[in-house]
Design an enzyme around this catalytic site. Structure first.
Site, PDB file in Angstrom:
ATOM      1  N   LYS A 262      39.398  61.045  77.631  1.00 22.62           N
ATOM      2  CA  LYS A 262      39.370  61.643  79.096  1.00 22.62           C
ATOM      3  C   LYS A 262      40.348  62.906  79.232  1.00 22.62           C
ATOM      4  CE  LYS A 262      36.631  63.620  82.800  1.00 22.62           C
ATOM      5  NZ  LYS A 262      36.401  65.033  82.104  1.00 22.62           N
TER       6      LYS A 262
ATOM      7  N   ASN B 257      44.188  74.113  96.134  1.00 21.83           N
ATOM      8  CA  ASN B 257      42.690  73.386  95.612  1.00 21.83           C
ATOM      9  C   ASN B 257      43.173  72.210  97.512  1.00 21.83           C
ATOM     10  OD1 ASN B 257      41.141  70.540  94.618  1.00 21.83           O
ATOM     11  ND2 ASN B 257      40.315  72.833  94.672  1.00 21.83           N
TER      12      ASN B 257
ATOM     13  N   LYS C 154      45.401  56.501  84.437  1.00 22.17           N
ATOM     14  CA  LYS C 154      44.502  56.933  85.787  1.00 22.17           C
ATOM     15  C   LYS C 154      43.024  56.201  85.569  1.00 22.17           C
ATOM     16  CE  LYS C 154      45.887  61.235  87.397  1.00 22.17           C
ATOM     17  NZ  LYS C 154      45.542  62.779  88.051  1.00 22.17           N
TER      18      LYS C 154
ATOM     19  N   SER D 185      34.732  63.972  88.196  1.00 23.18           N
ATOM     20  CA  SER D 185      34.571  64.346  86.935  1.00 23.18           C
ATOM     21  C   SER D 185      33.400  62.992  85.790  1.00 23.18           C
ATOM     22  CB  SER D 185      35.419  64.085  85.824  1.00 23.18           C
ATOM     23  OG  SER D 185      36.039  65.431  86.320  1.00 23.18           O
TER      24      SER D 185
ATOM     25  N   THR E  41      40.088  66.043  94.529  1.00 24.30           N
ATOM     26  CA  THR E  41      40.916  65.324  94.721  1.00 24.30           C
ATOM     27  C   THR E  41      41.488  65.292  95.734  1.00 24.30           C
ATOM     28  OG1 THR E  41      41.711  66.306  92.669  1.00 24.30           O
ATOM     29  CG2 THR E  41      43.183  65.802  93.655  1.00 24.30           C
TER      30      THR E  41
ATOM     31  N   LYS F  15      44.767  64.568  76.660  1.00 24.31           N
ATOM     32  CA  LYS F  15      44.469  65.748  76.999  1.00 24.31           C
ATOM     33  C   LYS F  15      44.933  67.107  76.354  1.00 24.31           C
ATOM     34  CE  LYS F  15      46.893  67.200  81.227  1.00 24.31           C
ATOM     35  NZ  LYS F  15      45.678  66.798  82.850  1.00 24.31           N
TER      36      LYS F  15
HETATM   37  P1  NAD Z   1      46.840  74.964  92.814  1.00 22.62           P
HETATM   38  O1  NAD Z   1      47.464  75.973  92.630  1.00 22.62           O
HETATM   39  O2  NAD Z   1      44.873  75.842  93.446  1.00 22.62           O
HETATM   40  O3  NAD Z   1      47.731  75.466  94.303  1.00 22.62           O
HETATM   41  C1  NAD Z   1      49.025  75.087  94.481  1.00 22.62           C
HETATM   42  C2  NAD Z   1      49.705  75.612  95.581  1.00 22.62           C
HETATM   43  O4  NAD Z   1      51.573  74.975  95.540  1.00 22.62           O
HETATM   44  C3  NAD Z   1      49.145  76.803  96.340  1.00 22.62           C
HETATM   45  O5  NAD Z   1      49.064  77.169  97.938  1.00 22.62           O
HETATM   46  C4  NAD Z   1      51.358  77.420  95.679  1.00 22.62           C
HETATM   47  O6  NAD Z   1      51.211  78.570  96.528  1.00 22.62           O
HETATM   48  C5  NAD Z   1      51.946  76.161  95.695  1.00 22.62           C
HETATM   49  N1  NAD Z   1      52.714  76.385  95.280  1.00 22.62           N
HETATM   50  C6  NAD Z   1      53.705  77.175  94.691  1.00 22.62           C
HETATM   51  N2  NAD Z   1      55.115  76.856  94.518  1.00 22.62           N
HETATM   52  C7  NAD Z   1      55.648  76.055  95.825  1.00 22.62           C
HETATM   53  C8  NAD Z   1      56.646  75.722  95.886  1.00 22.62           C
HETATM   54  N3  NAD Z   1      57.876  75.984  95.053  1.00 22.62           N
HETATM   55  N4  NAD Z   1      56.784  74.654  96.921  1.00 22.62           N
HETATM   56  C9  NAD Z   1      55.859  75.010  97.583  1.00 22.62           C
HETATM   57  N5  NAD Z   1      54.758  74.664  97.280  1.00 22.62           N
HETATM   58  C10 NAD Z   1      54.061  75.359  96.148  1.00 22.62           C
HETATM   59  O7  NAD Z   1      47.176  73.767  92.758  1.00 22.62           O
HETATM   60  P2  NAD Z   1      46.390  73.142  92.732  1.00 22.62           P
HETATM   61  O8  NAD Z   1      45.271  72.313  91.777  1.00 22.62           O
HETATM   62  O9  NAD Z   1      46.302  72.188  94.558  1.00 22.62           O
HETATM   63  O10 NAD Z   1      46.632  71.452  92.670  1.00 22.62           O
HETATM   64  C11 NAD Z   1      48.045  70.574  93.196  1.00 22.62           C
HETATM   65  C12 NAD Z   1      48.976  69.405  92.747  1.00 22.62           C
HETATM   66  O11 NAD Z   1      48.032  68.850  92.245  1.00 22.62           O
HETATM   67  C13 NAD Z   1      49.426  69.701  91.452  1.00 22.62           C
HETATM   68  O12 NAD Z   1      50.237  69.007  91.069  1.00 22.62           O
HETATM   69  C14 NAD Z   1      47.808  69.526  89.720  1.00 22.62           C
HETATM   70  O13 NAD Z   1      48.429  68.803  88.725  1.00 22.62           O
HETATM   71  C15 NAD Z   1      47.486  67.993  91.259  1.00 22.62           C
HETATM   72  N6  NAD Z   1      46.448  67.966  90.821  1.00 22.62           N
HETATM   73  C16 NAD Z   1      45.467  69.112  91.347  1.00 22.62           C
HETATM   74  C17 NAD Z   1      43.607  67.768  91.432  1.00 22.62           C
HETATM   75  C18 NAD Z   1      43.014  69.175  91.210  1.00 22.62           C
HETATM   76  O14 NAD Z   1      41.357  68.659  91.637  1.00 22.62           O
HETATM   77  N7  NAD Z   1      43.208  70.304  91.888  1.00 22.62           N
HETATM   78  C19 NAD Z   1      43.841  66.936  90.315  1.00 22.62           C
HETATM   79  C20 NAD Z   1      45.091  66.484  90.548  1.00 22.62           C
HETATM   80  C21 NAD Z   1      46.120  66.945  90.407  1.00 22.62           C
END
Ligand code: NAD
Length: 403
Positions: free
Chosen positions: A60, A209, A84, A337, A180, A96
């Site tokens: 996964k 997100n 995880k 998921s 998340t 992945k």
């Molecule tokens: P996203 O693209 O929706 O949001 C990312 C946010 O980070 C945006 O608001 C962006 O402006 C901001 N950002 C970018 N560069 C930055 C910086 N230098 N300083 C501060 N903020 C900054 O992404 P997401 O889905 O929210 O994911 C964010 C993190 O969470 C990632 O590390 C991702 O791997 C992890 N994550 C997300 C999910 C998910 O389901 N969305 C699941 C597991 C892990």
């Protein structure tokens, strides 16, 4: 993140987890690393699908479209997915995928062509009982829909459980969009029962997100969100920000920094703010030896993947900060998921409340199992989490007679 980091990490964990040399070799050897060259819009791209470990269930893990994708990184990410799914206690292994491409340079038609080409290249390795991809960096539910369609065309039957993160209309799950953040919130609610915090003030780096949904959910639970930030910087108000208004500002102007009810701060300042809880929810490697000693939060919930460097982690532990590591803190996404996959198998779909309840149960149980393995030990909560996950994977390997 490279695979070398994984090998180094396993070497340090091995003595603490009583892992033999043979077990270590098994743990750090991916089962399969498939590669292909795929074409879209007349150009060719390198594509990968790493199937790291399936001792606990089908592989996964997401598929990312990013120019810097390479085999070593995909291997490392597939390893972390193995841990995880073990921490979340869902019956999956770890995998992945990725394509080295800048999707922003593709037309929608080319993006669809690339998504379908990816599935054609790896279709014999995918399937609801084999390997189940999902969205990751720069891939989304539309891409999952094209991939599902291509897979079903090739195989001649419907199999929605071969991929998750689909649109609701094609068998996606309710709650997936906030899963998340919600998972992180459930874990934080458990953590504040264990760690004394003087108030419920929270700072959140990243307003996408993960970060934005966490801000909304926490505010609705009565926490005071004193600061949020995005790539342009942050905004701070010690009395608390009205998150729905900040969302409007972000939507209208492109950044939370343009919100007028607060003071502008940088993305480094937000890490060191006076608050009880900090949620890194954007990039990896932001809490470093440069700023770790100045962190004032008592609890850090790693919604982002890998936001804390190992050296910074040691400083935080010494200073009594509880760091809830990414493989637990952001496991809500992969857990929902899993619920999507279960619903696809049953062809029967749950109500939002049922999904929230089941997610809560999973996250609370995971936290409590980890707390038991952490309490009274000499190492930090992250190390306890890793040991717990590794031992679960090893147990499954042993029961199968593979080690
Ligand atoms: P996203 O693209 O929706 O949001 C990312 C946010 O980070 C945006 O608001 C962006 O402006 C901001 N950002 C970018 N560069 C930055 C910086 N230098 N300083 C501060 N903020 C900054 O992404 P997401 O889905 O929210 O994911 C964010 C993190 O969470 C990632 O590390 C991702 O791997 C992890 N994550 C997300 C999910 C998910 O389901 N969305 C699941 C597991 C892990």
């Amino acid at each position: 993140m490279t695979f070398h980091h994984v090998q180094e990490f396993l070497k340090t964990i091995a003595p603490l987890a009583n892992i033999s040399a043979k077990e270590l070799t098994r743990l750090q050897t991916p089962n399969h690393a498939h590669t292909a060259t795929i074409t879209a819009g007349g150009k060719t791209y390198s594509a990968y699908r790493v199937q790291f470990n399936d001792a606990r269930g089908p592989y996964k893990g997401g598929i990312r479209f990013h120019p810097e994708v390479n085999e070593e990184e995909v291997k490392a990410l597939a390893f972390w997915m193995t841990l995880k799914t073990a921490v979340a206690d869902i019956p999956f292994g770890g995998g992945k995928g990725g394509v080295a491409v800048d999707p922003k340079k593709l037309t929608p038609a080319e993006l669809q062509e690339l998504s379908r080409a990816y599935v054609r290249a790896f279709s014999s390795h995918l399937g609801a009982e084999k390997d189940i991809p999902a969205p990751d960096v720069y891939t989304n539910s539309q891409i999952m829909a094209w991939m599902l369609d291509e897979y079903e065309k090739l195989n001649g039957n419907h199999e929605p459980g071969m991929i998750t993160g689909k649109p609701l209309e094609l068998g996606g799950s309710l709650v997936r969009d906030i899963a998340t953040a919600l998972g992180g919130v459930y874990v934080l609610e458990e953590a504040v029962k264990k760690v004394k915090v003087k108030d419920r003030t929270v700072a959140i780096q990243g307003f996408g997100n993960a970060g934005m949904n966490a801000a909304l959910l926490l505010q609705d639970l009565g926490y005071t969100i004193v600061a949020v930030s995005d790539s342009q910087g942050g905004i701070y108000n010690p009395r608390g920000l009205a998150i729905r208004d900040v969302m409007k500002t972000k939507e209208k102007t492109g950044s939370v920094q343009n919100h007028t009810e607060g003071k502008r701060i940088s993305n480094d300042e937000i890490i060191k703010l006076n608050c009880s809880v900090f949620l890194p929810s954007a990039l990896s490697g932001v809490i470093t030896t440069e700023n770790a000693a100045e962190v004032k939060a008592k609890i850090i919930v790693e919604l982002a993947n890998g936001p804390t460097t190992p050296a910074a982690d040691r400083i935080l532990h010494k200073n009594g900060v509880l760091v809830i590591p990414d493989i637990l803190a952001n496991a809500g996404g992969v857990t929902v998921s899993y619920f999507e996959w279960v619903q696809n198998k049953y062809t029967y779909y749950w109500k939002e409340e049922e999904i929230r309840e089941r997610l809560k149960e999973k996250m609370v149980n995971a936290f409590s199992a980890l707390w038991t393995s952490y309490e009274g030990k000499k190492y930090d909560f992250r190390t306890a989490t890793y040991i717990h996950a590794i031992q679960k994977v090893l147990m499954a390997e042993k029961l199968r007679g593979r080690v």
